[in-house]
Design a protein around this motif. Sequence first.
Motif, PDB file in Angstrom:
ATOM      1  N   ALA A  16     -47.518  30.303  -7.321  1.00 30.12           N
ATOM      2  CA  ALA A  16     -47.692  31.543  -6.552  1.00 30.12           C
ATOM      3  C   ALA A  16     -49.174  31.871  -6.401  1.00 30.12           C
ATOM      4  O   ALA A  16     -49.646  32.216  -5.305  1.00 30.12           O
ATOM      5  CB  ALA A  16     -46.948  32.698  -7.244  1.00 30.12           C
ATOM      6  N   MET A  17     -49.943  31.759  -7.484  1.00 32.75           N
ATOM      7  CA  MET A  17     -51.367  32.088  -7.416  1.00 32.75           C
ATOM      8  C   MET A  17     -52.101  31.114  -6.495  1.00 32.75           C
ATOM      9  O   MET A  17     -53.006  31.499  -5.754  1.00 32.75           O
ATOM     10  CB  MET A  17     -51.997  32.055  -8.819  1.00 32.75           C
ATOM     11  N   GLY A  71     -56.804  32.039  -7.025  1.00 28.34           N
ATOM     12  CA  GLY A  71     -56.136  30.765  -6.740  1.00 28.34           C
ATOM     13  C   GLY A  71     -55.669  30.053  -7.996  1.00 28.34           C
ATOM     14  O   GLY A  71     -55.132  28.956  -7.927  1.00 28.34           O
ATOM     15  N   THR A  72     -55.881  30.671  -9.139  1.00 27.78           N
ATOM     16  CA  THR A  72     -55.412  30.078 -10.392  1.00 27.78           C
ATOM     17  C   THR A  72     -54.979  31.214 -11.323  1.00 27.78           C
ATOM     18  O   THR A  72     -55.320  32.371 -11.096  1.00 27.78           O
ATOM     19  CB  THR A  72     -56.528  29.234 -11.045  1.00 27.78           C
ATOM     20  N   THR A  73     -54.226  30.892 -12.360  1.00 30.13           N
ATOM     21  CA  THR A  73     -53.796  31.945 -13.282  1.00 30.13           C
ATOM     22  C   THR A  73     -54.907  32.211 -14.295  1.00 30.13           C
ATOM     23  O   THR A  73     -55.807  31.383 -14.484  1.00 30.13           O
ATOM     24  CB  THR A  73     -52.522  31.536 -14.048  1.00 30.13           C
ATOM     25  N   PHE A  74     -54.788  33.366 -14.960  1.00 32.44           N
ATOM     26  CA  PHE A  74     -55.783  33.716 -15.973  1.00 32.44           C
ATOM     27  C   PHE A  74     -55.791  32.665 -17.093  1.00 32.44           C
ATOM     28  O   PHE A  74     -56.852  32.217 -17.537  1.00 32.44           O
ATOM     29  CB  PHE A  74     -55.473  35.099 -16.553  1.00 32.44           C
ATOM     30  N   MET A  75     -54.587  32.260 -17.518  1.00 36.82           N
ATOM     31  CA  MET A  75     -54.504  31.310 -18.635  1.00 36.82           C
ATOM     32  C   MET A  75     -55.152  29.963 -18.266  1.00 36.82           C
ATOM     33  O   MET A  75     -55.854  29.358 -19.075  1.00 36.82           O
ATOM     34  CB  MET A  75     -53.045  31.090 -19.055  1.00 36.82           C
ATOM     35  N   ALA A  76     -54.912  29.524 -17.014  1.00 35.39           N
ATOM     36  CA  ALA A  76     -55.502  28.255 -16.588  1.00 35.39           C
ATOM     37  C   ALA A  76     -57.028  28.353 -16.576  1.00 35.39           C
ATOM     38  O   ALA A  76     -57.737  27.454 -17.037  1.00 35.39           O
ATOM     39  CB  ALA A  76     -54.969  27.884 -15.209  1.00 35.39           C
ATOM     40  N   ALA A  77     -57.534  29.477 -16.054  1.00 30.27           N
ATOM     41  CA  ALA A  77     -58.988  29.677 -15.999  1.00 30.27           C
ATOM     42  C   ALA A  77     -59.567  29.759 -17.411  1.00 30.27           C
ATOM     43  O   ALA A  77     -60.658  29.250 -17.693  1.00 30.27           O
ATOM     44  CB  ALA A  77     -59.304  30.946 -15.213  1.00 30.27           C
TER      45      ALA A  77
END
Length: 470
Positions: free
Chosen positions: A421-422, A455-461
């Motif tokens: 989704a992000m 374009g990305t989730t907080f956890m991924a970043a």
Amino acid sequence: MHATSLAFEAQSKVALANPALQDAMGNIKTGWQANRTRAAAALPEFEALRDRGRAIKNHTLQHLDLYLEMFEEKVTAQGGHVHYARDAAEARTIVLDLCRTAEARAVTKSKSMVAEEIGINEYLEANGIERIETDLGEYIIQLRKERPSHLVGPAAHLTKDQVSDTFHEHHHTPRIEDPAALVAEARRVLRQKYFEADVGITGANFLVAETGSFVTVTNEGNAELTQGLPRTHVVITSIEKLVPTMDDAFTLLRLLARSATGQEFSSYTTLMTGPRREGDLDGPENLHIVLVDNGRTKMLGTAFQEMLRCIRCGACMNHCPVYLAAGGHAYGWVYVGPMGSVLTPQFAGIENTYTLPNASTFCGKCEEVCPVRIPLPKLMRHWREVQFERNLTPPTARWGLKVWGFFARRPALYRLGTSFAMGMLGLFGRKAGRFKQLPLAGGWTVSRDLPAPAGTTFMAAYKKSGARVR
Ligand code: SF4
């Protein structure tokens, strides 16, 4: 119930488009809110006092039956009378009977939210008894045929110019600009009324079990004249105002003034014990204390018992972004702001007050400033759970929560779904940097754009940044 709180949404929209109301609400931020911050910072033991206040109220609620008996015994021994009212109708009947026994044609009244709660104003007037409000704010809204919009400042929704217009219209005075002159004008009219009243009605901020005393707090001295001049004094208050000792009352008084208006102590704090005794220079011959339950004992032992600690300081509303935008009248009943969003469903039924526990951003400021540490967001969340269990939540929200719950219980799927989704939102929003419209987010985009996600989730970043994930 004076008006349905279902109308909160519509009433808020009207409030947001009212420039005079928005001006008046702005005064709360620069006034009471800022004053409370200064007062709390200036008292090193303020946080410890809050703990003490919470403990006093919790202890009293645990032994409420014992302290009620003790209070009644002391009041009776001093020549006063205690009346118990199970609900609002019973309380109204008791007060009317007391007024009739005193052959009252006119009553003076100082501010009492419990009196508002039981609807005594309309009831007395419907039964041919003139009511004169003596608190300046209450007097102004009586002239305007309005309801209080704040626990401490009933006319907090009005600007000085609106008050000046009100006096011009009702007193036929020239327009008054100076606030001190406005107060003098109200005093000129009210002074004579004190002497004409047969009964004085007040509330009580605290009831002291060990002495049978009660405490009233004002900044105008009107409660003293209301209770001291007529032959009969009727106190309309509620059972949770009890505290065991005078020391306890003073601990809470130190919290009350600082939390409400930022004062160290209110200008007039009066302790009264029993009716006039032989040799007293003034005071009422007859003292009646009406203790209203109206659903409070049903809150004991439930998640909402914590709400009975409330000392009606108004700090939660002074710091609430929703209250400060919508004003008190949008809430549709006596109790407003975060404390009203918890209490009103209790009194009026959650099915009639659906929007109130949802009228919160859950910023947590209300709990942060509450002098007796009531967890208001937790209690509002609890009401939301009750709404969900009783199928009162709208179908879209129910389905949305169910879908979210499905993914939340499956962390791997949740991460995959949110990453997708992000990614999509980031891709489609990259060019404009914002969304003017978005499916399922119409409530947000109707009045503002939604910034495009990264374009990305907080956890991924977070992981990418190299920080340790626990
Ligand atoms: S809930 Fe807390 S902050 Fe709000 S009025 Fe009651 S005591 Fe004051």
